[in-house]
Motif scaffolding. Structure first.
Motif, PDB file in Angstrom:
ATOM      1  N   THR A 349       0.822  -1.205   0.000  1.00  0.00           N
ATOM      2  CA  THR A 349       0.000   0.000   0.000  1.00  0.00           C
ATOM      3  C   THR A 349       0.860   1.260   0.000  1.00  0.00           C
ATOM      4  N   GLU A 350       1.914   1.245   0.798  1.00  0.00           N
ATOM      5  CA  GLU A 350       2.805   2.409   0.888  1.00  0.00           C
ATOM      6  C   GLU A 350       3.466   2.703  -0.451  1.00  0.00           C
ATOM      7  N   HIS A 351       3.955   1.660  -1.129  1.00  0.00           N
ATOM      8  CA  HIS A 351       4.601   1.868  -2.428  1.00  0.00           C
ATOM      9  C   HIS A 351       3.635   2.484  -3.438  1.00  0.00           C
ATOM     10  N   VAL A 352       2.408   1.966  -3.474  1.00  0.00           N
ATOM     11  CA  VAL A 352       1.442   2.470  -4.445  1.00  0.00           C
ATOM     12  C   VAL A 352       1.014   3.896  -4.108  1.00  0.00           C
ATOM     13  N   GLU A 353       0.717   4.152  -2.840  1.00  0.00           N
ATOM     14  CA  GLU A 353       0.250   5.491  -2.448  1.00  0.00           C
ATOM     15  C   GLU A 353       1.335   6.544  -2.648  1.00  0.00           C
ATOM     16  N   GLU A 354       2.592   6.191  -2.357  1.00  0.00           N
ATOM     17  CA  GLU A 354       3.691   7.138  -2.583  1.00  0.00           C
ATOM     18  C   GLU A 354       3.833   7.448  -4.073  1.00  0.00           C
ATOM     19  N   ALA A 355       3.718   6.434  -4.908  1.00  0.00           N
ATOM     20  CA  ALA A 355       3.831   6.647  -6.351  1.00  0.00           C
ATOM     21  C   ALA A 355       2.696   7.530  -6.861  1.00  0.00           C
ATOM     22  N   LYS A 356       1.494   7.286  -6.391  1.00  0.00           N
ATOM     23  CA  LYS A 356       0.351   8.116  -6.789  1.00  0.00           C
ATOM     24  C   LYS A 356       0.566   9.571  -6.378  1.00  0.00           C
ATOM     25  N   ALA A 357       1.057   9.764  -5.160  1.00  0.00           N
ATOM     26  CA  ALA A 357       1.276  11.124  -4.662  1.00  0.00           C
ATOM     27  C   ALA A 357       2.342  11.851  -5.471  1.00  0.00           C
ATOM     28  N   GLU A 358       3.265  11.089  -6.083  1.00  0.00           N
ATOM     29  CA  GLU A 358       4.342  11.689  -6.862  1.00  0.00           C
ATOM     30  C   GLU A 358       4.023  11.752  -8.350  1.00  0.00           C
ATOM     31  N   GLY A 359       2.758  11.426  -8.727  1.00  0.00           N
ATOM     32  CA  GLY A 359       2.337  11.626 -10.107  1.00  0.00           C
ATOM     33  C   GLY A 359       2.057  10.385 -10.919  1.00  0.00           C
ATOM     34  N   ALA A 360       2.191   9.196 -10.330  1.00  0.00           N
ATOM     35  CA  ALA A 360       1.904   7.966 -11.073  1.00  0.00           C
ATOM     36  C   ALA A 360       0.403   7.817 -11.297  1.00  0.00           C
ATOM     37  N   THR A 361       0.054   7.110 -12.361  1.00  0.00           N
ATOM     38  CA  THR A 361      -1.351   6.867 -12.715  1.00  0.00           C
ATOM     39  C   THR A 361      -1.686   5.395 -12.505  1.00  0.00           C
ATOM     40  N   VAL A 362      -2.750   5.116 -11.773  1.00  0.00           N
ATOM     41  CA  VAL A 362      -3.211   3.747 -11.567  1.00  0.00           C
ATOM     42  C   VAL A 362      -4.207   3.404 -12.668  1.00  0.00           C
ATOM     43  N   LEU A 363      -3.883   2.380 -13.466  1.00  0.00           N
ATOM     44  CA  LEU A 363      -4.773   1.967 -14.554  1.00  0.00           C
ATOM     45  C   LEU A 363      -5.813   0.959 -14.084  1.00  0.00           C
ATOM     46  N   THR A 364      -5.462   0.173 -13.107  1.00  0.00           N
ATOM     47  CA  THR A 364      -6.405  -0.768 -12.509  1.00  0.00           C
ATOM     48  C   THR A 364      -5.887  -1.160 -11.140  1.00  0.00           C
ATOM     49  N   GLY A 365      -6.799  -1.497 -10.233  1.00  0.00           N
ATOM     50  CA  GLY A 365      -6.396  -1.903  -8.884  1.00  0.00           C
ATOM     51  C   GLY A 365      -6.079  -0.708  -8.009  1.00  0.00           C
ATOM     52  N   GLY A 366      -5.040  -0.885  -7.189  1.00  0.00           N
ATOM     53  CA  GLY A 366      -4.598   0.211  -6.341  1.00  0.00           C
ATOM     54  C   GLY A 366      -5.307   0.309  -5.016  1.00  0.00           C
ATOM     55  N   THR A 367      -5.936  -0.782  -4.591  1.00  0.00           N
ATOM     56  CA  THR A 367      -6.646  -0.715  -3.317  1.00  0.00           C
ATOM     57  C   THR A 367      -6.727  -2.090  -2.680  1.00  0.00           C
ATOM     58  N   GLY A 368      -6.871  -2.103  -1.370  1.00  0.00           N
ATOM     59  CA  GLY A 368      -7.058  -3.348  -0.645  1.00  0.00           C
ATOM     60  C   GLY A 368      -8.465  -3.885  -0.833  1.00  0.00           C
ATOM     61  N   ARG A 369      -8.660  -5.168  -0.485  1.00  0.00           N
ATOM     62  CA  ARG A 369      -9.966  -5.791  -0.598  1.00  0.00           C
ATOM     63  C   ARG A 369     -10.340  -6.488   0.714  1.00  0.00           C
ATOM     64  N   PRO A 370     -10.613  -5.712   1.751  1.00  0.00           N
ATOM     65  CA  PRO A 370     -10.970  -6.308   3.042  1.00  0.00           C
ATOM     66  C   PRO A 370     -12.256  -7.120   3.000  1.00  0.00           C
ATOM     67  N   ASP A 371     -13.076  -6.918   1.953  1.00  0.00           N
ATOM     68  CA  ASP A 371     -14.291  -7.725   1.810  1.00  0.00           C
ATOM     69  C   ASP A 371     -13.966  -9.188   1.536  1.00  0.00           C
ATOM     70  N   LEU A 372     -12.772  -9.447   0.988  1.00  0.00           N
ATOM     71  CA  LEU A 372     -12.351 -10.823   0.711  1.00  0.00           C
ATOM     72  C   LEU A 372     -11.565 -11.429   1.868  1.00  0.00           C
ATOM     73  N   GLY A 373     -10.736 -10.634   2.481  1.00  0.00           N
ATOM     74  CA  GLY A 373      -9.896 -11.085   3.577  1.00  0.00           C
ATOM     75  C   GLY A 373      -9.036  -9.939   4.049  1.00  0.00           C
ATOM     76  N   PRO A 374      -8.449 -10.036   5.226  1.00  0.00           N
ATOM     77  CA  PRO A 374      -7.766  -8.885   5.809  1.00  0.00           C
ATOM     78  C   PRO A 374      -6.550  -8.400   5.037  1.00  0.00           C
ATOM     79  N   TYR A 375      -5.926  -9.271   4.205  1.00  0.00           N
ATOM     80  CA  TYR A 375      -4.669  -8.884   3.567  1.00  0.00           C
ATOM     81  C   TYR A 375      -4.741  -8.914   2.039  1.00  0.00           C
ATOM     82  N   PHE A 376      -5.940  -8.944   1.489  1.00  0.00           N
ATOM     83  CA  PHE A 376      -6.061  -8.956   0.027  1.00  0.00           C
ATOM     84  C   PHE A 376      -5.767  -7.574  -0.555  1.00  0.00           C
ATOM     85  N   TYR A 377      -5.109  -7.583  -1.708  1.00  0.00           N
ATOM     86  CA  TYR A 377      -4.839  -6.343  -2.433  1.00  0.00           C
ATOM     87  C   TYR A 377      -5.054  -6.624  -3.910  1.00  0.00           C
TER      88      TYR A 377
END
Length: 527
Positions: A349-377
């Motif tokens: 999560t930290e790697h993705v959020e830092e990249a987004k904050a520095e200008g990276a574009t997320v084409l798909t994903g980019g979030t956790g999935r607690p609805d599936l399980g505590p550690y899904f991404y």
């Protein structure tokens, strides 16, 4: 170290029935006083507890392994190999049970757990049928033919210490131990605390195949109290894990003049050339990026795509990823499973959020999935990633990949090599000769052409390992076997000594030797 209170049996999950009795495989010096929880990543529930071993348990394990090693080494290679031929069949016979244990502890998809079963079976078979050839004594050329006879023998090093990781808990606990044991060594292993039950189950089956109990010892627990005494007692150390921990292991091994092999981290590049079969590349790179939710040291985290196919590739790649099935089912229908822990989820999560904050574009994903399980991404693809960002430079070890556009081969090879790591790479092109030429210029221990990682990994007759910060030493092939042996040269001098014969002045001896050596250089077979 935090050790929980004892958990009542009734509070453990149903999955813990799979693990019943496996604690008996653990070596302890006395009654167990401390335990640690083992968690199921799919749910976050505690599924069992194992002994939190200490240095005294490591000493006990090495004492037992050392005592057993001589008798094991005294068996013929044929007898030792017979144990592993039986083990090969037992692993396949118990595949479903092994898959259940791997999934319970690691949270990976079943199809990815099956890769581990395949690896253990194939590795076991490979070495069981080659150990005798590897260990055969070899005649070697003498400096001057006829004057002496030289033979090289291969002896076991003694007791091999293995520290195995959580991401491939079956494969990396057993596949490194197999050649060590076949070479006549005994083994002491500290498996990762998150996935120790898998190692215990695999070793239980190995004992069922006929391996003497004390020849393979297991201590469970945490790295800080166990790592240093394990390295200090071992005659050889095999470590798989992060580059940071690998440096510590190497330093400790150096203090004891103990040889070691280390397979460490990777930030592996994939290259899609303009003549690549895009559909095939998409399929292969999805496996290369998201197998075991990206928690694979040889997975691909940087994709460089030629400008001529960039748009077509990215569109198809994202479309396929969005169709992947994430889940906790114990079936082969799931494409991507869970991350191992909260710590791993936080890093991704930290790697993705830092990249987004520095200008990276997320084409798909980019979030956790607690609805599936505590550690899904979610499987995640980013573009516009600056190559100075952590997401490009540091190992993420999760279901995250960044894509970059390139224009020519020299440029992409320079960018692919611009990394502290050098473990694996992947090149996609329909021109196989071009792919081979490019591969030789990539600074990684393995390179796959038109495959992500599997082709090189299953080529068990060839060495596998890393360059640069990705490690030292190799597993697989002859390299992965002979590292567990000590070569011994025995030279038998015949009639004349290695100096001037009695009564011959040394000046004349030197003159004769000069002429003899010049003659040898001109005669094939004597050079």
């Amino acid at each position: 170290m935090t050790v929980s209170e004892t958990v009542d049996e009734s509070e453990l999950s149903v999955e813990s029935e799979l693990l019943a009795g496996l604690e008996s495989v653990v070596t302890t010096a006395g009654p167990v006083t401390d335990r640690f929880d083992v968690e199921a990543p799919f749910t976050g529930a505690v599924i069992g507890q194992l002994p939190a071993c200490g240095p005294e348990d490591v000493e006990e394990a090495f004492d037992r392994a050392d005592f057993a090693q001589e008798a094991w080494a005294d068996r013929s290679v044929e007898e030792r190999a017979a144990v592993f031929k039986r083990y090969h069949d037992l692993v396949l016979d118990h595949a479903e049970e092994l898959l259940d244990v791997v999934q319970v502890e690691s949270g990976k998809a079943r199809r990815h757990a099956y890769e581990e079963v395949l690896d253990v079976a194939i590795t076991t078979r490979h070495y069981a049928y080659r150990a005798e050839e590897y260990l055969e004594s070899e005649p070697r050329d003498a400096a001057i033919p006829g004057l002496s006879e030289t033979t090289v023998h291969h002896h076991p090093v003694g007791v091999v210490g293995i520290i195995s990781p959580w991401n491939y808990p079956l494969s990396l606990a057993i596949s490194d131990a197999v050649p060590a044991l076949l070479a006549g060594n005994s083994v002491v292993i500290k498996p990762a605390e998150q996935t120790s039950y898998t190692a215990l189950k695999a070793i239980e089956l190995l004992r069922e195949a006929g391996l003497p109990r004390d020849a393979f010892q297991v201590v469970t627990g945490f790295g800080e109290p166990l790592g240093e005494p394990l390295v200090a007692n071992a005659d050889y150390v095999c470590f798989t894990g992060s580059s940071a921990t690998g440096r510590i292991v190497a330093s400790q091994a150096g203090e004891h003049l103990t040889d070691c092999s280390l397979e460490l981290g990777g930030k592996n590049p994939g290259i899609v050339c303009e003549d690549a079969d895009v559909e095939r590349a998409v399929d292969g790179l999805i496996r290369g990026c998201f197998t075991n939710a990206g928690q694979l040291c040889i997975s691909l985290e940087r994709l460089y795509v030629h400008e001529d196919v960039y748009g077509r590739f990215v569109e198809a790649f994202v479309d396929e990823i969005e169709d992947l099935h994430l889940g906790t089912e114990y079936s082969h229908d799931v494409d991507v499973g869970s991350l191992i822990s909260e710590q791993q989820l936080e890093k991704v999560t930290e790697h993705v959020e830092e990249a987004k904050a520095e200008g990276a574009t997320v084409l798909t994903g980019g979030t956790g999935r607690p609805d599936l399980g505590p550690y899904f991404y979610e499987p995640t693809v980013l573009t516009d990633v600056d190559e100075s960002m952590a997401l490009c430079a540091e190992e993420t070890f999760g279901p995250v990949v960044s894509i970059y556009e390139y224009s020519d081969d020299d440029d992409v090879i320079e960018r692919a090599n611009d990394s502290d790591y050098g473990l694996n790479a992947s090149i996609w092109t329909e021109d196989l000769e071009r792919g081979k030429r490019m591969a030789k210029r990539i600074e990684t221990g393995t390179v796959n052409v038109n495959e992500a990682y599997a082709a090189a990994w299953v080529a068990l007759d060839a060495p596998m390992g890393g360059m640069k910060d990705s490690g030292i030493g190799r597993r697989h092939g002859e390299h992965g076997f002979m590292k567990y042996t000590e070569p011994q040269t025995v030279a038998v001098q015949k009639k004349l000594g290695m100096t001037a014969p009695p009564g011959v002045p040394y000046w004349l001896y030197a003159k004769i030797m000069n002429k003899t050596l010049k003659l040898q250089r001109r005669i094939p077979g004597m050079r």
